[in-house]
Design an enzyme around this catalytic site. Structure first.
Site, PDB file in Angstrom:
ATOM      1  N   LYS A  99       0.844  -1.199   0.000  1.00 33.96           N
ATOM      2  CA  LYS A  99       0.000   0.000   0.000  1.00 33.96           C
ATOM      3  C   LYS A  99       0.878   1.247   0.000  1.00 33.96           C
ATOM      4  O   LYS A  99       1.679   1.454   0.906  1.00 33.96           O
ATOM      5  CB  LYS A  99      -0.905  -0.010   1.229  1.00 33.96           C
ATOM      6  CG  LYS A  99      -1.733   1.266   1.409  1.00 33.96           C
ATOM      7  CD  LYS A  99      -2.491   1.242   2.738  1.00 33.96           C
ATOM      8  CE  LYS A  99      -3.135   2.587   3.039  1.00 33.96           C
ATOM      9  NZ  LYS A  99      -3.778   2.618   4.376  1.00 33.96           N
ATOM     10  N   LYS A 159     -10.140  12.912   8.341  1.00 34.97           N
ATOM     11  CA  LYS A 159      -9.608  12.534   9.642  1.00 34.97           C
ATOM     12  C   LYS A 159      -9.512  13.762  10.544  1.00 34.97           C
ATOM     13  O   LYS A 159      -9.251  14.870  10.060  1.00 34.97           O
ATOM     14  CB  LYS A 159      -8.193  11.954   9.499  1.00 34.97           C
ATOM     15  CG  LYS A 159      -8.077  10.623   8.814  1.00 34.97           C
ATOM     16  CD  LYS A 159      -6.614  10.217   8.717  1.00 34.97           C
ATOM     17  CE  LYS A 159      -6.421   8.898   8.007  1.00 34.97           C
ATOM     18  NZ  LYS A 159      -6.907   7.753   8.788  1.00 34.97           N
ATOM     19  N   ASP A 170       1.529   6.355   5.816  1.00 35.65           N
ATOM     20  CA  ASP A 170       0.525   5.477   5.221  1.00 35.65           C
ATOM     21  C   ASP A 170       1.015   4.804   3.957  1.00 35.65           C
ATOM     22  O   ASP A 170       0.285   4.022   3.347  1.00 35.65           O
ATOM     23  CB  ASP A 170      -0.779   6.251   4.959  1.00 35.65           C
ATOM     24  CG  ASP A 170      -2.006   5.386   5.147  1.00 35.65           C
ATOM     25  OD1 ASP A 170      -1.898   4.361   5.845  1.00 35.65           O
ATOM     26  OD2 ASP A 170      -3.069   5.731   4.605  1.00 35.65           O
ATOM     27  N   ARG A 219      -7.633  -0.428   1.273  1.00 33.49           N
ATOM     28  CA  ARG A 219      -8.111  -1.697   0.715  1.00 33.49           C
ATOM     29  C   ARG A 219      -8.576  -1.530  -0.732  1.00 33.49           C
ATOM     30  O   ARG A 219      -8.551  -2.492  -1.501  1.00 33.49           O
ATOM     31  CB  ARG A 219      -9.233  -2.257   1.591  1.00 33.49           C
ATOM     32  CG  ARG A 219     -10.509  -1.437   1.611  1.00 33.49           C
ATOM     33  CD  ARG A 219     -11.387  -1.764   2.806  1.00 33.49           C
ATOM     34  NE  ARG A 219     -10.771  -1.325   4.043  1.00 33.49           N
ATOM     35  CZ  ARG A 219     -11.300  -1.529   5.254  1.00 33.49           C
ATOM     36  NH1 ARG A 219     -12.446  -2.174   5.367  1.00 33.49           N
ATOM     37  NH2 ARG A 219     -10.681  -1.109   6.332  1.00 33.49           N
TER      38      ARG A 219
END
Length: 461
Positions: free
Chosen positions: A229, A241, A252, A315
């Site tokens: 990812k 967020k 991330d 995802r």
């Protein structure tokens, strides 16, 4: 980071004696009388992490004492020696006796020497504290792991303004050039045709999304594909967020950083496999072109996905990349990503969960993780929760309501995009050390890569 190893002869290096609380009396009694008195004056007891420099006759440092955990202690840390680089005065050192695990202690010493110095003066200065490598270790293997760990940490620690999708592509291309691999990319609107979920996540950013595709090795060797990812910054999208949750979202892309680190180890060791690395590199930004809650996109696999939450973007990008990887029918397909807060609630930042339906693979990985002090914990692909992914308007929803079992439902979502691979493994890493520990400074962390490298070395070495 320059590796903190020194080629100086042993006699030029200050000895480090490892002790435990129980072994300390015998070690103390073997010391010269003056050293015994000095240790007593400092109330040295050999407790874990306790450190003392003993003076030589001329006033220099004659020896270093360092306390280790008792063998078999409940919370013993094999990386305890990683404290030493921050404690020792500048100079060359050697291990005078063997710690509990000589290899892990040597790795820990190197890991503890790490500094992210890109934005500070003197970033290229060699470490002031250096270790003469212990005799009998495979120093090439140690250097290989240290270099790859440094790569992962550096990539994660680099702030998002200097580590966007393009810079992540450049890091992959540099790695490919070093080892004679091929690297291709699908960029921007080109993604709409074959990789619509990757495009959907990255389309609001001024920095074009892309799919990085690196290949290396003999095409006739067993196929191993790594998917990482690469969300270079995650604002959460329109499901924004809060600032506290956004603060370290430069990490991330930790899955991408760790698969690149693992790829470097594999290529440097010349493992006998056909390696492929796929990295969907995007920025999940807020803008007029951002995907919205309840939007529906058709994935590469043809499965339609309703957006239950724009902050469940990892995802989505992995789904298209996994579907693409699966088309090649690899022997082993592994994905890594900084995916769910639920995993951290369940297991904390130091113990990433992994998922696989292959019991043999799970057993081997757990054994390798323990041997490398790279902890992982198997979690179930609990089939009864699969129905939670149902959508009223599409084939799947990316973020089931309710909040239960978030890491499991994420794994189940990804499993929908893997069919042809012989074996599949999903790891939900954190990629960050929130509080410094021995050998693990605060900041970006290499997680799961060392355990996976050991597993692959045993299978394809």
């Amino acid at each position: 980071m320059i590796a903190p190893f020194d080629a100086a002869p042993d006699h030029d290096a200050t000895p480090i004696a490892f002790v435990t609380k129980s072994s300390w009396p015998a070690v103390r009694d073997a010391l010269p009388q003056q050293a015994q008195q000095f240790a007593a004056a400092n109330n040295y007891q050999g407790k874990p992490g306790e450190f003392l420099t003993l003076p030589a006759a001329g006033g220099s440092i004659g020896q270093v004492l360092f306390g280790l955990d008792e063998p078999g202690a409940k919370a013993a840390d094999p990386f305890r020696a990683g404290q030493l680089p921050k404690l020792l005065p500048p100079g060359n050192y050697r291990f005078a006796n063997a710690p509990h695990d000589l290899r892990l202690a040597t790795l820990a010493f190197a890991f503890g020497s790490y500094k992210f110095g890109r934005y500070r003066k003197g970033k290229d200065e060699p470490p002031a504290v250096r270790l003469v490598p212990p005799i009998g270790l495979d120093q090439a293997e140690i250097n290989r792991i240290v270099a790859a760990t440094t790569l992962a940490r550096d990539l994660i620690n680099t702030p998002a303004n200097d580590m966007g999708p393009e810079q992540l592509q450049q890091a992959a291309e540099q790695l490919a050039a070093r080892y004679g691999a091929e690297c291709r990319c699908v960029i921007g609107d080109e993604l709409q045709q074959g990789f619509p979920l990757i495009h959907a996540v990255g389309m609001a950013s001024v920095r074009a999304p892309r799919l990085i595709d690196l290949t290396w090795g003999d095409p006739d060797d067993p196929k191993v594909t790594l998917v990482g990812k690469g969300v270079c910054f995650d604002s959460g999208g329109l499901d924004l967020k809060p600032s506290s949750a956004m603060l370290i979202m430069k990490k991330d892309m930790g899955g991408a950083a760790n698969v690149l680190a693992l790829a470097q180890m594999i290529m440097d060791a010349k493992l006998k496999l056909r390696l492929r690395v796929l990295i969907p590199a995007v920025e999940n930004a807020v803008g007029g072109g951002a995907m919205r809650p309840l939007d529906v996109f058709r994935s590469r696999k043809g499965v339609s996905v309703e957006i239950g939450n724009t902050d469940a973007e990892g995802r989505l990008v992995l789904a298209d990349a996994l579907a693409y990887a699966d088309e090649d029918k690899p022997e082993l397909l592994i994905d890594l990503g900084t995916l769910t807060g639920a995993a951290r609630v369940a297991l904390g930042p130091d113990l990433p969960p992994f998922y696989t339906s292959d019991d043999t693979l799970a057993h081997e990985l757990a054994r390798c993780a323990a041997a490398e002090n790279d902890p992982l914990w198997r979690m179930p692909l609990w089939a009864p929760y699969d129905s939670w992914l149902d959508s009223k308007v599409a084939d799947l929803n990316n973020a089931p309501s309710g909040g239960f079992a978030g890491s499991i439902t994420c794994a189940l979502f990804l499993q929908r995009f893997v069919e042809a691979a012989q074996h599949w493994l999903h790891v939900d890493i954190y990629g960050w050390t929130p509080k410094p520990k021995p050998g693990r400074p605060e900041g970006g962390e290499c997680q799961a890569a060392r355990a996976l490298y050991k597993l692959l070395s045993e299978r394809y070495g």
